[in-house]
Design a protein around this motif. Structure first.
Motif, PDB file in Angstrom:
ATOM      1  N   ILE A 107      35.937  39.967  30.584  1.00  0.00           N
ATOM      2  CA  ILE A 107      37.091  39.144  30.226  1.00  0.00           C
ATOM      3  C   ILE A 107      36.591  37.942  29.433  1.00  0.00           C
ATOM      4  O   ILE A 107      35.431  37.542  29.531  1.00  0.00           O
ATOM      5  N   GLY A 115      42.531  32.128  27.411  1.00  0.00           N
ATOM      6  CA  GLY A 115      41.569  33.049  28.002  1.00  0.00           C
ATOM      7  C   GLY A 115      40.286  33.205  27.217  1.00  0.00           C
ATOM      8  O   GLY A 115      39.458  34.053  27.566  1.00  0.00           O
ATOM      9  N   PHE A 143      41.995  33.336  35.923  1.00  0.00           N
ATOM     10  CA  PHE A 143      42.262  34.766  35.799  1.00  0.00           C
ATOM     11  C   PHE A 143      42.596  35.337  37.179  1.00  0.00           C
ATOM     12  O   PHE A 143      42.115  34.828  38.211  1.00  0.00           O
ATOM     13  N   SER A 149      43.405  39.753  34.702  1.00  0.00           N
ATOM     14  CA  SER A 149      44.269  39.283  33.618  1.00  0.00           C
ATOM     15  C   SER A 149      44.270  37.761  33.555  1.00  0.00           C
ATOM     16  O   SER A 149      44.104  37.078  34.571  1.00  0.00           O
ATOM     17  N   TYR A 150      44.464  37.233  32.345  1.00  0.00           N
ATOM     18  CA  TYR A 150      44.528  35.785  32.147  1.00  0.00           C
ATOM     19  C   TYR A 150      45.843  35.237  32.699  1.00  0.00           C
ATOM     20  O   TYR A 150      46.912  35.825  32.477  1.00  0.00           O
TER      21      TYR A 150
END
Length: 389
Positions: A107, A115, A143, A149-150
């Protein structure tokens, strides 16, 4: 003169120290005057034998693979199921591995968007969320640890005009409140000093509390060439080290001796731990020979270098509030690690290569950053450990 309110506590500490010394066959502890004047201080002999042996069994490694290249390891965070998040400072990305060391995904990435990072200084897990600090952008990106996920970002510089320096650590106290440590530089005549400044900040970057702990400053070395100025630390002169325990308390000490303080977020010193180990002598020639940069070596050789090294190099506070301290030895290539209980007793002791770093410890596992002897690359190695006896 010791205040009467300190006397009873001090007498108990002195008796305990004498008992420890006699039982281990060593001399009585020489307690510095400023340590004796502390309230609620636990004093131990640095020569005391550990209470337990410790064993390690290697389980997994995390690092470069055919899929990824790691530029500079900034930190790790590990979930309860063993999923490991490895932050790469220079590549501005967080790599994700399974508990067995298999690479899964990543990520983040270079950039200034949501992000994204310019660099990553540290990663922390809190309430199922991963908090990643970008020092250059002065913000924390959040996250979802499970879905990866951001979620959002928090600024660390927008709500006040008195901020100086850059944030080097951000410990989440809640989903929208942080203990932030700023790295500030001060100049006196021709000398430079670094001082850490703490702040508690909210989700919008407003300062709720500041400078409630005063950390000692560290002398720095300024190197100047035709087109740049570089300021670097000099560990043998001593420097502040700071950790955070499970009670949301700050653990800190200055590395010239093994004296640690546990401080509340209100700035009150709750207790202190002192071990009477003596720092090893500093071999000037050996130290200078290990400095590869010629300019740095020349500048340091002209300094008034102390006779001894720092007492310890770093420490890590685990999830049971034990303190893992990297103690310097006469062998510059080897450090002794002491595992201290929350109250300061020496639980165990072991030795490792001086370049090894503890990155994360929980109740069962410890993660070291090591250098692979064959490739010269850094990697995170996971061990299961146990105390025996």
């Amino acid at each position: 003169m010791i205040r009467s309110t300190h006397l009873f506590t001090l007498l108990i500490v002195l008796l305990a120290a004498m008992f420890t010394s006699c039982s281990s066959g060593t001399m009585e502890i020489d307690i510095p005057e400023d340590v004796a004047e502390l309230e609620n201080v636990a004093v131990y002999s640095g020569d005391a034998a550990p209470l337990h042996d410790i064993t390690f069994k290697r389980q997994a490694r995390f690092g470069d693979s055919g899929d990824i290249y790691i530029g500079s390891m900034a930190g790790v965070a590990v979930t309860d199921d063993g999923t490991l998040f490895l932050a790469d400072r220079t590549e501005a990305v967080i790599h994700i591995y399974s508990a067995s060391g298999e690479y899964q995904s990543s990520i983040g990435g270079k950039g200034e968007g949501p992000g994204e990072f310019l660099s990553i200084s540290s990663v922390r897990l809190y309430n199922g969320k991963l908090f990643a600090l970008d020092t250059q952008q002065q913000r924390v990106s959040v996250f979802d640890a499970a879905g990866q996920s951001y979620l959002r970002s928090h600024t660390l510089s927008g709500g006040t005009q008195d901020l100086s320096g850059f944030p080097v650590a951000a410990e989440p106290l809640s989903d929208g409140r942080f203990f932030v440590l700023y790295n500030t530089m001060q100049r006196e005549d021709e000398k430079f000093y670094r001082r850490y400044m703490p702040r508690i900040m909210d989700a919008e970057g407003n300062t709720l509390a500041s400078e409630f702990i005063e950390f000692p400053r560290s002398e720095m070395l300024m190197l100047q060439s035709d087109n740049m100025i570089r300021i670097t630390s000099l560990p043998f002169l001593g420097e502040s080290h700071i950790g955070f325990n499970q009670n949301k308390e700050v653990v800190t000490g200055f590395s010239d001796r093994l004296l640690l303080h546990v401080i509340s977020l209100d700035g009150d010193t709750l207790r202190s731990i002192y071990h009477s180990n003596s720092p090893p002598l500093l071999n000037r020639a050996e130290m200078l020979a290990k400095i590869e940069d010629e300019t740095s070596r020349k500048e340091i050789s002209a300094m008034d270098i102390p006779e001894t090294r720092q007492a310890y190099e770093t420490f890590y506070v685990d999830d049971e509030n034990r303190i893992w301290v990297s103690i310097t030895t006469e062998d510059i290539d080897v450090n002794d690690w002491w595992v201290l209980s929350e109250s300061g007793e020496k639980l165990s002791e072991f030795s490792r290569t001086a370049t090894d770093r503890v990155m994360f410890v929980n109740a069962d596992h410890i993660y070291f950053m090591e250098t692979d002897e064959d490739t010269g690359l850094q990697e995170i190695v996971k061990y299961i450990y146990s105390f025996d006896g």
